[in-house]
Design an enzyme around this catalytic site. Structure first.
Site, short mmCIF file in Angstrom:
data_model
loop_
_atom_site.label_atom_id
_atom_site.label_comp_id
_atom_site.label_asym_id
_atom_site.label_seq_id
_atom_site.Cartn_x
_atom_site.Cartn_y
_atom_site.Cartn_z
N ARG A 171 0.84 -1.21 0.00
CA ARG A 171 0.00 0.00 0.00
C ARG A 171 0.88 1.26 0.00
NH1 ARG A 171 -2.62 -3.90 -0.65
NH2 ARG A 171 -4.42 -4.58 0.57
N SER A 243 -10.45 0.85 4.13
CA SER A 243 -9.61 0.62 5.32
C SER A 243 -9.01 1.95 5.78
CB SER A 243 -8.46 -0.33 4.98
OG SER A 243 -8.97 -1.53 4.46
N GLU A 338 -4.23 5.10 6.52
CA GLU A 338 -3.99 4.81 5.10
C GLU A 338 -4.37 5.97 4.17
OE1 GLU A 338 -4.77 0.80 3.14
OE2 GLU A 338 -6.15 2.08 2.06
P1 FAD Z 1 -8.30 9.88 -4.58
O1 FAD Z 1 -8.93 9.54 -3.28
O2 FAD Z 1 -8.94 10.93 -5.40
O3 FAD Z 1 -6.79 10.27 -4.32
C1 FAD Z 1 -5.96 9.49 -3.49
C2 FAD Z 1 -4.55 10.08 -3.52
O4 FAD Z 1 -4.01 9.97 -4.82
C3 FAD Z 1 -4.52 11.57 -3.20
O5 FAD Z 1 -3.30 11.85 -2.54
C4 FAD Z 1 -4.53 12.24 -4.57
O6 FAD Z 1 -3.93 13.54 -4.56
C5 FAD Z 1 -3.71 11.26 -5.38
N1 FAD Z 1 -4.09 11.21 -6.79
C6 FAD Z 1 -5.30 10.85 -7.29
N2 FAD Z 1 -5.25 10.84 -8.63
C7 FAD Z 1 -3.98 11.19 -8.98
C8 FAD Z 1 -3.31 11.37 -10.23
N3 FAD Z 1 -3.90 11.14 -11.40
N4 FAD Z 1 -2.01 11.78 -10.19
C9 FAD Z 1 -1.37 12.00 -9.02
N5 FAD Z 1 -1.96 11.85 -7.82
C10 FAD Z 1 -3.24 11.44 -7.81
N6 FAD Z 1 -7.66 0.43 -1.75
C11 FAD Z 1 -6.96 -0.70 -1.96
O7 FAD Z 1 -5.75 -0.65 -2.18
N7 FAD Z 1 -7.56 -1.92 -1.93
C12 FAD Z 1 -8.89 -2.07 -1.70
O8 FAD Z 1 -9.39 -3.17 -1.71
C13 FAD Z 1 -9.65 -0.89 -1.45
N8 FAD Z 1 -10.97 -0.97 -1.16
C14 FAD Z 1 -11.68 0.15 -0.88
C15 FAD Z 1 -13.04 0.02 -0.55
C16 FAD Z 1 -13.80 1.16 -0.28
C17 FAD Z 1 -15.25 1.01 0.07
C18 FAD Z 1 -13.21 2.44 -0.36
C19 FAD Z 1 -14.02 3.68 -0.12
C20 FAD Z 1 -11.85 2.58 -0.66
C21 FAD Z 1 -11.07 1.43 -0.91
N9 FAD Z 1 -9.70 1.51 -1.23
C22 FAD Z 1 -8.98 0.37 -1.49
C23 FAD Z 1 -9.03 2.81 -1.28
C24 FAD Z 1 -9.17 3.54 -2.65
O9 FAD Z 1 -10.26 3.04 -3.37
C25 FAD Z 1 -7.91 3.41 -3.50
O10 FAD Z 1 -6.80 3.92 -2.83
C26 FAD Z 1 -8.05 4.16 -4.85
O11 FAD Z 1 -6.92 3.90 -5.66
C27 FAD Z 1 -8.20 5.67 -4.69
O12 FAD Z 1 -8.54 6.20 -5.95
P2 FAD Z 1 -9.21 7.62 -6.12
O13 FAD Z 1 -9.26 7.93 -7.57
O14 FAD Z 1 -10.49 7.69 -5.38
O15 FAD Z 1 -8.11 8.55 -5.44
P1 NAP Z 2 -10.07 -10.17 5.41
O1 NAP Z 2 -10.23 -11.19 4.34
O2 NAP Z 2 -11.06 -10.12 6.53
O3 NAP Z 2 -8.61 -10.29 6.03
C1 NAP Z 2 -8.16 -9.34 7.00
C2 NAP Z 2 -6.76 -8.92 6.67
O4 NAP Z 2 -5.93 -10.06 6.75
C3 NAP Z 2 -6.64 -8.39 5.28
O5 NAP Z 2 -6.46 -7.01 5.36
C4 NAP Z 2 -5.48 -9.14 4.64
O6 NAP Z 2 -4.35 -8.33 4.38
C5 NAP Z 2 -5.04 -10.13 5.68
N1 NAP Z 2 -5.06 -11.47 5.07
C6 NAP Z 2 -6.10 -12.32 4.98
N2 NAP Z 2 -5.71 -13.47 4.44
C7 NAP Z 2 -4.40 -13.36 4.17
C8 NAP Z 2 -3.43 -14.22 3.63
N3 NAP Z 2 -3.70 -15.46 3.26
N4 NAP Z 2 -2.17 -13.76 3.50
C9 NAP Z 2 -1.85 -12.53 3.89
N5 NAP Z 2 -2.73 -11.66 4.42
C10 NAP Z 2 -3.98 -12.07 4.57
O7 NAP Z 2 -9.97 -8.71 4.73
P2 NAP Z 2 -11.11 -7.75 4.21
O8 NAP Z 2 -11.14 -6.55 5.08
O9 NAP Z 2 -12.36 -8.48 3.91
O10 NAP Z 2 -10.47 -7.28 2.82
C11 NAP Z 2 -10.31 -8.20 1.78
C12 NAP Z 2 -9.24 -7.68 0.82
O11 NAP Z 2 -9.64 -6.43 0.26
C13 NAP Z 2 -7.90 -7.45 1.48
O12 NAP Z 2 -6.89 -7.78 0.59
C14 NAP Z 2 -7.90 -5.98 1.77
O13 NAP Z 2 -6.61 -5.41 1.77
C15 NAP Z 2 -8.72 -5.41 0.61
N6 NAP Z 2 -9.43 -4.19 1.04
C16 NAP Z 2 -8.71 -3.03 1.13
C17 NAP Z 2 -9.34 -1.85 1.50
C18 NAP Z 2 -8.58 -0.54 1.54
O14 NAP Z 2 -9.20 0.49 1.65
N7 NAP Z 2 -7.28 -0.57 1.43
C19 NAP Z 2 -10.69 -1.85 1.79
C20 NAP Z 2 -11.37 -3.06 1.72
C21 NAP Z 2 -10.73 -4.23 1.32
P3 NAP Z 2 -4.17 -7.50 3.01
O15 NAP Z 2 -4.89 -6.24 3.26
O16 NAP Z 2 -2.70 -7.33 2.96
O17 NAP Z 2 -4.71 -8.30 1.87
#
Ligand code: FAD
Ligand code: NAP
Length: 346
Positions: A171, A243, A338
């Site tokens: 991340r 998250s 995050e």
């Molecule tokens: P924004 O929120 O608009 O921006 C995020 C950052 O990136 C800011 O710092 C912004 O300035 C910068 N930015 C945006 N666009 C650009 C660009 N073109 N050039 C330079 N900088 C830029 N993330 C995960 O990794 N895994 C997940 O599973 C995941 N699940 C999510 C679930 C939910 C319900 C929500 C709400 C969020 C989740 N996220 C997850 C977080 C998010 O969706 C990601 O980080 C996504 O990539 C953000 O995209 P955005 O366009 O909304 O960015």
């Molecule tokens: P989950 O399946 O309940 O698991 C909880 C956490 O444990 C996850 O964050 C995941 O880490 C870790 N995990 C589970 N199984 C794993 C494995 N076999 N090896 C290593 N790590 C493991 O998680 P959840 O909340 O439902 O999310 C599911 C996936 O979607 C995850 O990958 C999570 O990162 C992603 N997600 C991200 C966001 C965001 O905003 N960043 C929001 C929602 C969901 P990892 O996060 O490293 O995978």
């Protein structure tokens, strides 16, 4: 010619629906417009903030300077330059920064370009995907990443960056560190497979498809969508930023101490470098799951998701700080927020 507006509400531009205004705001659809916007910012000494789908932001107050909404569109297939590497199995695809991530995943599946299925239903746009090296269900953007094109904010010049230059981590990328606020990403190129291979390493996904003999990428995408929809609150119904904290990584010694005190603690081993602990478990243990604190709260089914119930960024960050303090006191682990925090609280 771009239109620059002043005092623009960003409430509908962030998935937490936090109240905030941009001092100046514009939307750009190509690189020429970006250069024009950057000229304006430079001439008026304005700080520049990039905005995509707003799903990874905490707007703690109003945003000074110029907010640029990246609305560049287009997806095109490229011929791979290194034919030997690909042997006809891989396709390079260029995505403009404003393409919605999930729609791009669906489009690729329709074309028979595979690899993005596990990342289905992540909100936001393509341009933000490299910023935190988005990941889910065992796949990260960096697994498929080839290169990106960006405009240098200070000089208004385009640059290309390959995978190594982006310094991707968990991340994390160089755009959250050394290059923070220095580039506007305009295009991302990914290497996708023409062979329908699936990745079922993530246990929840393997479980969901256990009854299927030979799951297709389409089935993997559908399963990911179903799991996510059942577990995560839809920001359109309950505003959230996914998250709120990163899963902390601890060294082997710390892991041993934590397990001695909490034998039931879940963890994912990272070999000799220690283990990843699910932040949701730590928060849950501190009794925050489902807590409502004024106009903000912690989601009842997922302790890692903070929700906005009509509050402000200041209120949300106060709750986040409370959670961080409690987790630190109880487990000696400092949780890292995050999403990116912008704006000055009132
Ligand atoms: P924004 O929120 O608009 O921006 C995020 C950052 O990136 C800011 O710092 C912004 O300035 C910068 N930015 C945006 N666009 C650009 C660009 N073109 N050039 C330079 N900088 C830029 N993330 C995960 O990794 N895994 C997940 O599973 C995941 N699940 C999510 C679930 C939910 C319900 C929500 C709400 C969020 C989740 N996220 C997850 C977080 C998010 O969706 C990601 O980080 C996504 O990539 C953000 O995209 P955005 O366009 O909304 O960015
Ligand atoms: P989950 O399946 O309940 O698991 C909880 C956490 O444990 C996850 O964050 C995941 O880490 C870790 N995990 C589970 N199984 C794993 C494995 N076999 N090896 C290593 N790590 C493991 O998680 P959840 O909340 O439902 O999310 C599911 C996936 O979607 C995850 O990958 C999570 O990162 C992603 N997600 C991200 C966001 C965001 O905003 N960043 C929001 C929602 C969901 P990892 O996060 O490293 O995978």
């Amino acid at each position: 010619m771009i239109e620059i507006a002043s005092q623009v509400s960003l409430q509908s531009h962030n998935s937490l629906a936090l109240p905030s205004r941009a001092e100046y705001f514009c939307s750009v659809t190509d690189e020429l417009q970006i250069v024009e916007a950057l000229d304006y910012a430079r001439a008026n000494n304005l700080q520049v903030t990039a905005l995509g789908g707003g799903s990874n932001l905490v707007l703690a107050g109003d945003i000074a300077g110029l907010v640029i909404y990246l609305d560049l569109n287009g997806i095109s297939r490229q011929e791979p330059q290194d034919r030997q590497e690909n042997q006809g199995n891989t396709v390079h695809v260029e995505f403009a920064a404003g393409e919605n991530w999930h729609k791009a995943v669906e489009y690729c599946l329709q074309q028979g370009w595979y690899g993005l299925e596990n990342l289905s239903l992540i909100p936001g746009n393509m341009g933000a995907a490299p910023i935190q090296n988005i990941g889910a269900y065992g796949v990260e953007l960096c697994d498929l990443f080839v290169s990106l094109r960006a405009i240098d904010i200070a000089r208004g010049q385009p640059v290309m960056m390959d995978k190594q230059a982006c310094e991707f981590g968990y991340r994390d990328s160089i755009f959250k560190g050394k290059f923070q606020n220095q580039y506007l990403i305009t295009q991302v190129t990914l290497a996708l497979s023409l062979q329908p291979r699936v990745n079922l390493e993530y246990p929840a996904l393997a479980e969901a498809l256990a009854a299927v003999d030979q799951p297709t990428p389409q089935m993997v995408s559908a399963a990911v969508c179903a799991i996510r929809s059942a577990k995560l609150p839809d920001p359109a119904q309950i505003p959230n930023a996914g998250s709120f904290f990163k899963n902390p990584v601890v060294g082997p010694q710390m892991l041993e101490q934590l397990l001695a005190a909490n034998p039931q603690m879940p963890f994912y081993s990272l070999g000799s470098s220690g283990a990843k602990i699910p932040a949701a478990w730590l928060i849950d243990q501190c009794g925050f799951k489902g807590l409502r604190d004024g106009n903000v709260g912690v989601h009842q089914h997922q302790a890692l998701v903070l929700v906005n119930l009509g509050g402000t960024g200041t209120e949300l960050l106060a709750l986040a700080n409370r959670i961080q303090s409690e987790v630190l006191e109880r487990f000696s682990i400092a949780l890292e927020i995050e999403p990116r925090i912008y704006g000055q609280p009132d």
